[in-house]
Design a protein around this motif. Structure first.
Motif, PDB file in Angstrom:
ATOM      1  N   SER A  24     -26.506  24.437 -13.745  1.00 17.74           N
ATOM      2  CA  SER A  24     -27.712  24.555 -12.936  1.00 17.74           C
ATOM      3  C   SER A  24     -27.385  24.095 -11.522  1.00 17.74           C
ATOM      4  CB  SER A  24     -28.850  23.705 -13.519  1.00 17.74           C
ATOM      5  OG  SER A  24     -28.529  22.320 -13.440  1.00 17.74           O
ATOM      6  N   TRP A  25     -28.198  24.520 -10.592  1.00 15.06           N
ATOM      7  CA  TRP A  25     -27.986  24.110  -9.208  1.00 15.06           C
ATOM      8  C   TRP A  25     -29.341  23.935  -8.534  1.00 15.06           C
ATOM      9  CZ3 TRP A  25     -29.466  27.000  -4.844  1.00 15.06           C
ATOM     10  CH2 TRP A  25     -30.009  28.254  -5.137  1.00 15.06           C
TER      11      TRP A  25
ATOM     12  N   TYR B 184     -28.147  18.373   7.456  1.00 16.10           N
ATOM     13  CA  TYR B 184     -27.439  18.603   6.201  1.00 16.10           C
ATOM     14  C   TYR B 184     -28.371  19.111   5.101  1.00 16.10           C
ATOM     15  CZ  TYR B 184     -23.857  15.760   8.455  1.00 16.10           C
ATOM     16  OH  TYR B 184     -22.931  15.274   9.341  1.00 16.10           O
ATOM     17  N   ASN B 185     -27.791  19.920   4.208  1.00 18.79           N
ATOM     18  CA  ASN B 185     -28.405  20.233   2.926  1.00 18.79           C
ATOM     19  C   ASN B 185     -27.583  19.570   1.837  1.00 18.79           C
ATOM     20  OD1 ASN B 185     -30.629  21.688   3.691  1.00 18.79           O
ATOM     21  ND2 ASN B 185     -29.750  23.701   3.280  1.00 18.79           N
ATOM     22  N   GLN B 186     -28.248  19.182   0.768  1.00 19.75           N
ATOM     23  CA  GLN B 186     -27.561  18.613  -0.388  1.00 19.75           C
ATOM     24  C   GLN B 186     -27.703  19.580  -1.561  1.00 19.75           C
ATOM     25  OE1 GLN B 186     -29.838  16.483   1.462  1.00 19.75           O
ATOM     26  NE2 GLN B 186     -27.968  15.982   2.627  1.00 19.75           N
ATOM     27  N   VAL B 187     -26.570  19.958  -2.128  1.00 18.76           N
ATOM     28  CA  VAL B 187     -26.547  20.889  -3.257  1.00 18.76           C
ATOM     29  C   VAL B 187     -26.047  20.137  -4.491  1.00 18.76           C
ATOM     30  CG1 VAL B 187     -25.592  23.023  -4.192  1.00 18.76           C
ATOM     31  CG2 VAL B 187     -26.125  22.867  -1.750  1.00 18.76           C
ATOM     32  N   THR B 188     -26.845  20.143  -5.542  1.00 16.61           N
ATOM     33  CA  THR B 188     -26.468  19.482  -6.792  1.00 16.61           C
ATOM     34  C   THR B 188     -26.110  20.541  -7.832  1.00 16.61           C
ATOM     35  OG1 THR B 188     -27.896  17.567  -6.366  1.00 16.61           O
ATOM     36  CG2 THR B 188     -27.234  17.956  -8.648  1.00 16.61           C
ATOM     37  N   VAL B 189     -24.938  20.391  -8.423  1.00 14.41           N
ATOM     38  CA  VAL B 189     -24.463  21.294  -9.474  1.00 14.41           C
ATOM     39  C   VAL B 189     -24.272  20.477 -10.740  1.00 14.41           C
ATOM     40  CG1 VAL B 189     -22.660  22.918 -10.178  1.00 14.41           C
ATOM     41  CG2 VAL B 189     -23.312  22.741  -7.762  1.00 14.41           C
TER      42      VAL B 189
ATOM     43  N   GLY C 219     -21.838  24.726  -0.964  1.00 11.51           N
ATOM     44  CA  GLY C 219     -22.262  23.629  -1.831  1.00 11.51           C
ATOM     45  C   GLY C 219     -21.977  23.906  -3.294  1.00 11.51           C
ATOM     46  N   VAL C 220     -22.321  25.107  -3.761  1.00 14.00           N
ATOM     47  CA  VAL C 220     -22.056  25.478  -5.156  1.00 14.00           C
ATOM     48  C   VAL C 220     -20.549  25.552  -5.398  1.00 14.00           C
ATOM     49  CG1 VAL C 220     -22.258  27.335  -6.866  1.00 14.00           C
ATOM     50  CG2 VAL C 220     -24.250  26.646  -5.504  1.00 14.00           C
ATOM     51  N   LEU C 221     -19.832  26.150  -4.474  1.00 19.00           N
ATOM     52  CA  LEU C 221     -18.378  26.300  -4.613  1.00 19.00           C
ATOM     53  C   LEU C 221     -17.695  24.938  -4.715  1.00 19.00           C
ATOM     54  CD1 LEU C 221     -15.967  28.260  -4.609  1.00 19.00           C
ATOM     55  CD2 LEU C 221     -16.004  28.159  -2.109  1.00 19.00           C
ATOM     56  N   MET C 222     -18.038  24.026  -3.820  1.00 20.87           N
ATOM     57  CA  MET C 222     -17.425  22.703  -3.845  1.00 20.87           C
ATOM     58  C   MET C 222     -17.886  21.909  -5.065  1.00 20.87           C
ATOM     59  SD  MET C 222     -17.482  21.664   0.216  1.00 20.87           S
ATOM     60  CE  MET C 222     -16.446  20.223  -0.031  1.00 20.87           C
ATOM     61  N   GLY C 223     -19.137  22.136  -5.489  1.00 17.80           N
ATOM     62  CA  GLY C 223     -19.611  21.470  -6.686  1.00 17.80           C
ATOM     63  C   GLY C 223     -18.839  21.899  -7.921  1.00 17.80           C
TER      64      GLY C 223
ATOM     65  N   MET D  55     -14.627  13.431 -17.091  1.00 17.79           N
ATOM     66  CA  MET D  55     -14.960  14.227 -15.906  1.00 17.79           C
ATOM     67  C   MET D  55     -16.479  14.309 -15.752  1.00 17.79           C
ATOM     68  SD  MET D  55     -13.540  18.038 -14.958  1.00 17.79           S
ATOM     69  CE  MET D  55     -11.852  17.470 -15.229  1.00 17.79           C
ATOM     70  N   SER D  56     -16.965  14.167 -14.527  1.00 19.94           N
ATOM     71  CA  SER D  56     -18.401  14.153 -14.273  1.00 19.94           C
ATOM     72  C   SER D  56     -19.049  15.478 -14.680  1.00 19.94           C
ATOM     73  CB  SER D  56     -18.647  13.878 -12.791  1.00 19.94           C
ATOM     74  OG  SER D  56     -20.016  13.970 -12.507  1.00 19.94           O
ATOM     75  N   SER D  57     -20.325  15.387 -15.119  1.00 17.61           N
ATOM     76  CA  SER D  57     -21.057  16.596 -15.488  1.00 17.61           C
ATOM     77  C   SER D  57     -22.040  17.020 -14.406  1.00 17.61           C
ATOM     78  CB  SER D  57     -21.817  16.374 -16.797  1.00 17.61           C
ATOM     79  OG  SER D  57     -22.770  15.326 -16.636  1.00 17.61           O
ATOM     80  N   SER D  58     -22.166  16.211 -13.331  1.00 13.19           N
ATOM     81  CA  SER D  58     -23.069  16.550 -12.237  1.00 13.19           C
ATOM     82  C   SER D  58     -22.516  15.992 -10.937  1.00 13.19           C
ATOM     83  CB  SER D  58     -24.467  15.977 -12.501  1.00 13.19           C
ATOM     84  OG  SER D  58     -25.380  16.369 -11.503  1.00 13.19           O
ATOM     85  N   VAL D  59     -22.686  16.747  -9.865  1.00  8.52           N
ATOM     86  CA  VAL D  59     -22.183  16.322  -8.562  1.00  8.52           C
ATOM     87  C   VAL D  59     -23.119  16.842  -7.474  1.00  8.52           C
ATOM     88  CG1 VAL D  59     -20.704  18.364  -8.299  1.00  8.52           C
ATOM     89  CG2 VAL D  59     -20.141  16.261  -7.065  1.00  8.52           C
ATOM     90  N   THR D  60     -23.266  16.064  -6.402  1.00  4.37           N
ATOM     91  CA  THR D  60     -24.076  16.479  -5.259  1.00  4.37           C
ATOM     92  C   THR D  60     -23.185  16.580  -4.034  1.00  4.37           C
ATOM     93  OG1 THR D  60     -26.105  15.479  -6.121  1.00  4.37           O
ATOM     94  CG2 THR D  60     -26.010  15.902  -3.746  1.00  4.37           C
TER      95      THR D  60
END
Length: 229
Positions: A72-73, A30-35, A94-98, A1-6
């Motif tokens: 982190s985000w 758009y904004n890009q949110v990385t978690v 963004g955080v929720l979907m991440g 499972m991935s440890s980071s997603v945007t």
């Protein structure tokens, strides 16, 4: 499972016309949110009350088997902050979907919509951000409509910030009966949007009688909308 997603989240324009707290439109900004999942005890970096609240709501869901973990985000993109284009939704959603992606997608879009709407306090920005297009929504359900290609959004973005809580504080606690009735009539006669409707025919129903008169309490005169009598 991935440890980071945007996650890419669109800007939204809500409270459209007579549709206060229920009509919203997704925009091509758009904004890009990385978690990113971290090692160690559960924590959020950087600290942010909005992120902590949405993360707590996510991990409280019975369909989420994962225990809270450290992450982190970060956020970047083209959606201006506190300018009426749903910047807070880009953070929360963004955080929720991440988090949902990092946990294997335990929640579907309907659940994500409901959680983010709960955190936002109103669904009109959330529905178009989640589902795209033009949306009619309340706290329990939503309806999505395609936007005709010939319709273009023109944005007037002020050079000052307006916090949602301050803008809402300008609203009256009650409105005259005739204003409420006219607003309801405008909302009903302008919905659903018809691809064959002329722009002149749409102009009158999309006016609002309940919120525009209060804008002048915080908005410069040059940006105040005209309100028909």
């Amino acid at each position: 499972m991935s440890s980071s997603v945007t996650i890419s989240v669109p800007a939204t324009s809500a409270n459209i016309g007579p549709g206060y707290d229920c009509l919203g439109l997704a925009l091509s900004l758009y904004n890009q949110v990385t978690v990113t999942r971290l090692e160690g005890a559960p924590r959020i970096e950087p600290h942010h009350a909005m992120v902590e609240t949405i993360a707590a709501l996510f991990f409280q869901q019975r369909d989420v088997a994962a225990a809270p973990f450290a992450f982190s985000w970060s956020i970047g993109g083209d959606v201006p902050q506190s300018r009426g284009l749903g910047s807070s939704v880009t953070v929360r959603l963004g955080v929720l979907m991440g988090l949902n992606e990092l946990c294997g997608r335990p929640l579907n879009k309907q659940q994500l919509f409901a959680l983010c709407s709960e955190a936002e306090g109103h669904p009109d920005n959330v529905a178009p951000a989640v589902f795209g297009g033009f949306a009619l929504a309340n706290s329990r359900q939503w309806f999505r409509f395609e936007v005709q290609p010939r319709l273009k959004a023109v944005l007037l973005i002020p050079d000052f910030e307006v916090e949602t809580v301050h803008a809402r504080s300008a609203l009256p606690e009650s409105v005259p009966h005739h204003d409420a009735a006219r607003n309801t009539a405008n909302a009903c006669t302008s919905w659903p949007p018809s691809p064959r409707a002329s722009m002149s025919a749409l102009a009158i129903p999309w006016r609002t009688s309940c919120t525009s008169p209060t804008v002048g309490t915080w908005c410069p005169a040059s940006l105040r909308p005209s309100v028909p009598g």
